[in-house]
Design an enzyme around this catalytic site. Structure first.
Site, PDB file in Angstrom:
ATOM      1  N   GLY A  19       0.835  -1.195   0.000  1.00  0.00           N
ATOM      2  CA  GLY A  19       0.000   0.000   0.000  1.00  0.00           C
ATOM      3  C   GLY A  19       0.864   1.237   0.000  1.00  0.00           C
ATOM      4  N   GLN A  20       0.225   2.404  -0.218  1.00  0.00           N
ATOM      5  CA  GLN A  20       0.982   3.646  -0.217  1.00  0.00           C
ATOM      6  C   GLN A  20       0.103   4.835   0.135  1.00  0.00           C
ATOM      7  OE1 GLN A  20       1.656   3.498  -4.789  1.00  0.00           O
ATOM      8  NE2 GLN A  20       1.814   5.675  -4.262  1.00  0.00           N
ATOM      9  N   ALA A  24       4.534   7.890   2.224  1.00  0.00           N
ATOM     10  CA  ALA A  24       5.139   6.599   2.544  1.00  0.00           C
ATOM     11  C   ALA A  24       4.559   5.472   1.705  1.00  0.00           C
ATOM     12  CB  ALA A  24       4.953   6.287   4.031  1.00  0.00           C
ATOM     13  N   LYS A  25       5.347   4.420   1.574  1.00  0.00           N
ATOM     14  CA  LYS A  25       4.906   3.192   0.924  1.00  0.00           C
ATOM     15  C   LYS A  25       5.204   2.028   1.865  1.00  0.00           C
ATOM     16  CE  LYS A  25       5.852   4.897  -3.759  1.00  0.00           C
ATOM     17  NZ  LYS A  25       6.625   4.666  -5.016  1.00  0.00           N
ATOM     18  N   LYS A  41       7.714  -0.006   6.229  1.00  0.00           N
ATOM     19  CA  LYS A  41       7.153   1.291   5.848  1.00  0.00           C
ATOM     20  C   LYS A  41       8.306   2.197   5.451  1.00  0.00           C
ATOM     21  CE  LYS A  41       4.182   4.987   7.706  1.00  0.00           C
ATOM     22  NZ  LYS A  41       3.372   5.401   8.890  1.00  0.00           N
ATOM     23  N   ASP A 134      -7.276   7.846  15.228  1.00  0.00           N
ATOM     24  CA  ASP A 134      -7.694   7.552  13.848  1.00  0.00           C
ATOM     25  C   ASP A 134      -8.097   6.081  13.719  1.00  0.00           C
ATOM     26  OD1 ASP A 134      -8.289   8.157  11.219  1.00  0.00           O
ATOM     27  OD2 ASP A 134      -6.242   7.824  10.497  1.00  0.00           O
TER      28      ASP A 134
END
Length: 445
Positions: A19-20, A24-25, A41, A134
């Site tokens: 994911g990205q 960051a990726k 990460k 979050d």
């Protein structure tokens, strides 16, 4: 991988991207020595510096080292190169919980299991004075055994970051999951706002839809502030009662985490899930942190806050993490990673003396310099004196961090006033007086 070697630090072999985001990726990777699957990460240092998210990145590292729990993604180590920052983390093979929910509502027993694990993880965070801010299905992962793992602490915060009113004031989170008091911008209790988000997650797990939704963001916020939602009649009465107590728009009367865990519906089938034991702090490396040749795997070092047995106050740790320890090594000086200028003057040193001896010595020095001495509610020593060269106050902060029971790191920093006066006082008065308690040479920034 673009512009990146397939092997990081001769230790981790990279695989596919998982994911990205904007900065960051995340990649799947394998530990070449142990064969363990992990996720890495990769943060673009330049982008993070450009938008001013350095403090947030440092805070994320500090927080993840504080919350070691079976239902929280574990941070193994932090590494850095000139352009990138790397988080080596636990790999959750099952992916995001969101991918399961998007297919439709879950069975009650399955939803309850995930909710139990979520509550246990968040309660553990709160016991460490950490608030996630979050919580949503996209930030809840599943391991290969189907156990929930809370991740993405990018917006998390430690209690030491509260204002003088004891509340948080930064509006953040995902709109559909955020508590009404966060939207109001009048300050909020991080624990109560996390509980609200957990309630929204529970509603989504049980129904497959959000309790609050509207294409107009202002209308959405109005629904949230009034707790306007419809609970399907198909849900058991005890679940609907629990949701009503969690999704209470008044944070004062909203159910507490303790009461949630005492709820009969919540406890059903919990079994051994509640028997989580605290994870002890990892052993400090045998080699001194300050020896030439310290490698970047010292990111494993945990820094625990010092508790003054006299004042029972907690030294705040939100601004201190593994990077600060690494920066003390002359061979791997990463101070430039987060310092863009020389606005702040500070000195770090280590001591083998007991913390109380260090405090007494600092107070003795302050007294000899005719400085006022105080301590804030976070356990931070604060020295104050009228500037001799300018009509202003010179302010100095002193923080003590316990690396082990007999090994402390001390940071002395100018927090206000004239830089020249501070440097002269440090050079001519403070440093010479500290020689008796310093076990490793002082390092200035």
């Amino acid at each position: 991988m673009e512009n990146m070697e397939n092997v990081l630090m001769q230790k981790y072999e990279f695989g596919k991207m998982l994911g990205q985001g904007n900065f960051a990726k995340v990649y799947h990777a394998r530990n070449l020595e142990s064969g363990q699957n992990i996720s890495v990460k990769v943060i673009d240092k330049e982008k993070v510096l450009k938008v001013g998210l350095i403090d947030q990145t440092k805070r994320e590292i500090s927080v993840m080292r504080m919350v070691r729990h079976p239902n929280i993604i574990q941070l193994y180590e932090v590494m850095a190169t000139k352009n990138k920052i790397y988080f080596a983390m636990e790999y959750a093979k099952g992916g995001e919980l969101f991918d399961r929910v998007v297919k439709g509502r879950l069975k009650e027993d399955i939803a309850r299991k995930y909710f139990q694990q979520l509550i246990l993880a968040v309660d553990f965070c709160h016991s460490r004075c950490v608030y996630h801010r979050d919580l949503k299905p996209e930030n809840l992962l599943l391991d290969e055994y189907g156990n929930l793992k809370v991740t993405d602490f990018g917006l998390s915060v430690h209690q030491s970051c509260t204002h003088l009113d004891g509340l948080l004031h930064t509006t953040c989170g995902t709109p559909a999951y955020v508590a009404p008091e966060v939207i109001s911008r009048r300050g909020y209790d991080g624990a109560k706002s996390d509980i609200w988000s957990c309630g929204v997650v529970l509603f989504v797990l049980l129904t497959g839809q959000l309790p609050f939704k509207d294409s107009n963001i202002m209308q959405l916020y109005k629904k949230i502030s009034r707790a306007e939602y419809k609970c399907p009649s198909s849900l058991p009465p005890d679940v609907r009662k629990l949701l009503k107590r969690i999704l209470d728009p008044n944070p004062i009367t909203r159910i507490s985490m303790k009461k949630v865990m005492e709820n009969s519906w919540f406890k059903e089938g919990l079994g051994t899930h509640s028997d989580h034991t605290d994870v002890t702090m990892e052993k400090i490396m045998e080699n001194s942190l300050f020896k030439e040749g310290l490698d970047l795997h010292s990111g494993h070092v945990d820094v625990t806050p010092y508790i003054d047995p006299k004042k029972h106050e907690l030294t705040k740790v939100s601004s201190f993490n593994a990077f600060d320890i690494i920066s003390l090594s002359t061979r791997f000086d990463l101070s430039g990673l987060f310092v863009e200028n020389d606005e702040k003057d500070e000195v770090k040193f280590t001591s083998l003396k007991p913390a109380l001896d260090i405090i007494s010595k600092m107070e003795e020095i302050a007294s000899s310099l005719k400085m006022e001495v105080g301590m804030n509610k976070g356990g931070l020593l604060k020295f104050k004196k009228a500037s001799e060269s300018r009509n202003s106050l010179l302010l100095i902060d002193v923080e003590i961090f316990e690396i082990t029971s007999c090994f402390h790191l001390v940071e002395v920093k100018k927090s206000g006033g004239d830089a020249f006066d501070y440097r002269e006082m440090m050079k001519n008065d403070i440093k010479p007086a500290l020689q008796g308690i310093v076990s490793c040479g002082m390092r200035s920034k």
